[in-house]
Motif scaffolding. Structure first.
Motif, PDB file in Angstrom:
ATOM      1  N   PHE A  29       0.832  -1.198   0.000  1.00  7.08           N
ATOM      2  CA  PHE A  29       0.000   0.000   0.000  1.00  7.08           C
ATOM      3  C   PHE A  29       0.868   1.249   0.000  1.00  7.08           C
ATOM      4  N   SER A  30       1.914   1.197   0.813  1.00  5.49           N
ATOM      5  CA  SER A  30       2.780   2.354   0.925  1.00  5.49           C
ATOM      6  C   SER A  30       4.183   1.925   1.347  1.00  5.49           C
ATOM      7  N   ILE A  31       5.166   2.592   0.789  1.00  2.94           N
ATOM      8  CA  ILE A  31       6.559   2.372   1.193  1.00  2.94           C
ATOM      9  C   ILE A  31       7.092   3.643   1.835  1.00  2.94           C
ATOM     10  N   GLY A  32       7.648   3.502   3.007  1.00  2.33           N
ATOM     11  CA  GLY A  32       8.213   4.645   3.702  1.00  2.33           C
ATOM     12  C   GLY A  32       9.682   4.798   3.366  1.00  2.33           C
ATOM     13  N   THR A  33      10.490   4.908   4.399  1.00 10.56           N
ATOM     14  CA  THR A  33      11.920   5.072   4.192  1.00 10.56           C
ATOM     15  C   THR A  33      12.530   3.814   3.588  1.00 10.56           C
ATOM     16  N   MET A  34      13.388   4.031   2.594  1.00  6.40           N
ATOM     17  CA  MET A  34      14.158   2.943   1.999  1.00  6.40           C
ATOM     18  C   MET A  34      15.632   3.203   2.288  1.00  6.40           C
ATOM     19  N   ALA A  35      16.395   2.133   2.349  1.00  2.00           N
ATOM     20  CA  ALA A  35      17.793   2.295   2.758  1.00  2.00           C
ATOM     21  C   ALA A  35      18.675   1.234   2.127  1.00  2.00           C
ATOM     22  N   VAL A  48      24.270   2.553   5.268  1.00  2.00           N
ATOM     23  CA  VAL A  48      25.035   3.371   4.321  1.00  2.00           C
ATOM     24  C   VAL A  48      24.288   4.657   3.986  1.00  2.00           C
ATOM     25  N   THR A  49      23.030   4.514   3.584  1.00  2.00           N
ATOM     26  CA  THR A  49      22.295   5.696   3.148  1.00  2.00           C
ATOM     27  C   THR A  49      20.796   5.420   3.187  1.00  2.00           C
ATOM     28  N   THR A  50      20.022   6.478   3.393  1.00  2.00           N
ATOM     29  CA  THR A  50      18.569   6.360   3.450  1.00  2.00           C
ATOM     30  C   THR A  50      17.893   7.401   2.574  1.00  2.00           C
ATOM     31  N   ILE A  51      16.650   7.106   2.203  1.00  2.00           N
ATOM     32  CA  ILE A  51      15.832   8.077   1.482  1.00  2.00           C
ATOM     33  C   ILE A  51      14.394   7.929   1.960  1.00  2.00           C
ATOM     34  N   ASN A  53      10.184   8.914   1.888  1.00  2.00           N
ATOM     35  CA  ASN A  53       9.233   8.895   0.773  1.00  2.00           C
ATOM     36  C   ASN A  53       9.012  10.284   0.189  1.00  2.00           C
ATOM     37  N   ASP A  54       9.537  11.323   0.824  1.00  2.00           N
ATOM     38  CA  ASP A  54       9.481  12.646   0.204  1.00  2.00           C
ATOM     39  C   ASP A  54      10.828  13.038  -0.404  1.00  2.00           C
ATOM     40  N   GLY A  55      11.758  12.069  -0.460  1.00  2.00           N
ATOM     41  CA  GLY A  55      13.020  12.284  -1.165  1.00  2.00           C
ATOM     42  C   GLY A  55      14.179  12.799  -0.344  1.00  2.00           C
ATOM     43  N   SER A  56      13.999  12.983   0.938  1.00  2.00           N
ATOM     44  CA  SER A  56      15.103  13.430   1.782  1.00  2.00           C
ATOM     45  C   SER A  56      16.105  12.298   1.958  1.00  2.00           C
ATOM     46  N   THR A  57      17.371  12.630   1.845  1.00  2.00           N
ATOM     47  CA  THR A  57      18.413  11.601   1.918  1.00  2.00           C
ATOM     48  C   THR A  57      19.406  11.889   3.025  1.00  2.00           C
ATOM     49  N   ASN A  58      20.088  10.829   3.412  1.00  2.00           N
ATOM     50  CA  ASN A  58      21.141  10.922   4.405  1.00  2.00           C
ATOM     51  C   ASN A  58      22.131   9.801   4.128  1.00  2.00           C
ATOM     52  N   CYS A  59      23.400  10.009   4.504  1.00  2.84           N
ATOM     53  CA  CYS A  59      24.377   8.952   4.280  1.00  2.84           C
ATOM     54  C   CYS A  59      25.515   9.088   5.282  1.00  2.84           C
ATOM     55  N   PHE A  67      28.471   8.204  -3.241  1.00  4.21           N
ATOM     56  CA  PHE A  67      27.275   7.377  -3.394  1.00  4.21           C
ATOM     57  C   PHE A  67      26.039   8.270  -3.412  1.00  4.21           C
ATOM     58  N   THR A  68      25.085   7.902  -4.252  1.00  7.61           N
ATOM     59  CA  THR A  68      23.817   8.639  -4.320  1.00  7.61           C
ATOM     60  C   THR A  68      22.651   7.665  -4.303  1.00  7.61           C
ATOM     61  N   ILE A  69      21.743   7.881  -3.380  1.00  7.89           N
ATOM     62  CA  ILE A  69      20.538   7.061  -3.316  1.00  7.89           C
ATOM     63  C   ILE A  69      19.397   7.815  -3.990  1.00  7.89           C
ATOM     64  N   SER A  70      18.554   7.064  -4.686  1.00 12.46           N
ATOM     65  CA  SER A  70      17.378   7.661  -5.310  1.00 12.46           C
ATOM     66  C   SER A  70      16.275   6.605  -5.339  1.00 12.46           C
ATOM     67  N   ARG A  71      15.069   7.046  -5.634  1.00  8.58           N
ATOM     68  CA  ARG A  71      13.964   6.086  -5.686  1.00  8.58           C
ATOM     69  C   ARG A  71      12.984   6.491  -6.773  1.00  8.58           C
ATOM     70  N   ASP A  72      12.320   5.463  -7.291  1.00 12.60           N
ATOM     71  CA  ASP A  72      11.242   5.664  -8.249  1.00 12.60           C
ATOM     72  C   ASP A  72       9.999   5.078  -7.590  1.00 12.60           C
ATOM     73  N   SER A  73       9.190   5.938  -7.030  1.00 15.79           N
ATOM     74  CA  SER A  73       8.034   5.462  -6.273  1.00 15.79           C
ATOM     75  C   SER A  73       7.027   4.737  -7.148  1.00 15.79           C
ATOM     76  N   ALA A  74       6.938   5.120  -8.406  1.00 17.83           N
ATOM     77  CA  ALA A  74       6.004   4.454  -9.316  1.00 17.83           C
ATOM     78  C   ALA A  74       6.406   3.001  -9.555  1.00 17.83           C
ATOM     79  N   LYS A  75       7.700   2.735  -9.434  1.00 21.72           N
ATOM     80  CA  LYS A  75       8.210   1.379  -9.665  1.00 21.72           C
ATOM     81  C   LYS A  75       8.557   0.666  -8.360  1.00 21.72           C
ATOM     82  N   ASN A  76       8.318   1.323  -7.235  1.00 16.61           N
ATOM     83  CA  ASN A  76       8.669   0.734  -5.923  1.00 16.61           C
ATOM     84  C   ASN A  76      10.132   0.284  -5.908  1.00 16.61           C
TER      85      ASN A  76
END
Length: 121
Positions: A29-35, A48-51, A53-59, A67-76
Motif C-alpha cells: 500500500f505504501s513504502i516509507g523510508t528505503m535504505a 550506508v544511506t537512506t531516502i 518517501n518525500d526524497g530526503s536523503t542521508n548517508c 554514493f547517491t541514493i534515489s527512488r522511483d516510487s512508481a516502480k517501488n
C-alpha cells in the motif's frame, strides 16, 4: 507478502562505478523510508544511506560525495549509484524498506537477499 530483489552488484576496479537496484513487489500500500546497508567480511552490518518517501536523503561520511541514493516510487524501486569506488567499499549490499501492505497495517521492515560488490584490481 513483500519481496525486495536487488541487482547490479559485481566486480569493479578501484575508481570505478556500479549502480545497484532494489525492486519491491507483493502486497504494497505504501513504502516509507528505503535504505541501503552493507556488511563487509568479518564486520557488522552498517547503514550506508537512506531516502524518505518525500526524497530526503542521508548517508554516512565514508560515502559522501561518492554514493547517491534515489527512488522511483512508481516502480517501488530504490537505487544506489556508487562512484569512485574503493576497496573498502567491498561488501554485501542489502536494501531495506519500511512497508505497509494495507491502509490499516502497521509498518513492517523488509530486507533484500543482498548483492555482492567487490572492488579490486
Amino acid at each position: 507478502q513483500v519481496q525486495l530483489v536487488e541487482s547490479g552488484g559485481g566486480l569493479v576496479q578501484p575508481g570505478g562505478s556500479l549502480r545497484l537496484s532494489c525492486a519491491a513487489s507483493g502486497i504494497i500500500f505504501s513504502i516509507g523510508t528505503m535504505a541501503w546497508y552493507r556488511q563487509a567480511p568479518g564486520k557488522e552490518r552498517e547503514l550506508v544511506t537512506t531516502i524518505t518517501n518525500d526524497g530526503s536523503t542521508n548517508c554516512v561520511d565514508s560515502v559522501k560525495g561518492r554514493f547517491t541514493i534515489s527512488r522511483d516510487s512508481a516502480k517501488n524501486t530504490v537505487y544506489l549509484e556508487m562512484n569512485s569506488l574503493k576497496p573498502e567499499d567491498t561488501a554485501v549490499y542489502y536494501c531495506n524498506a519500511a512497508v505497509r501492505s494495507r491502509p490499516w497495517s502497521a509498518w513492517n521492515d523488509y530486507w533484500g537477499q543482498g548483492t555482492q560488490v567487490i572492488v579490486s584490481s
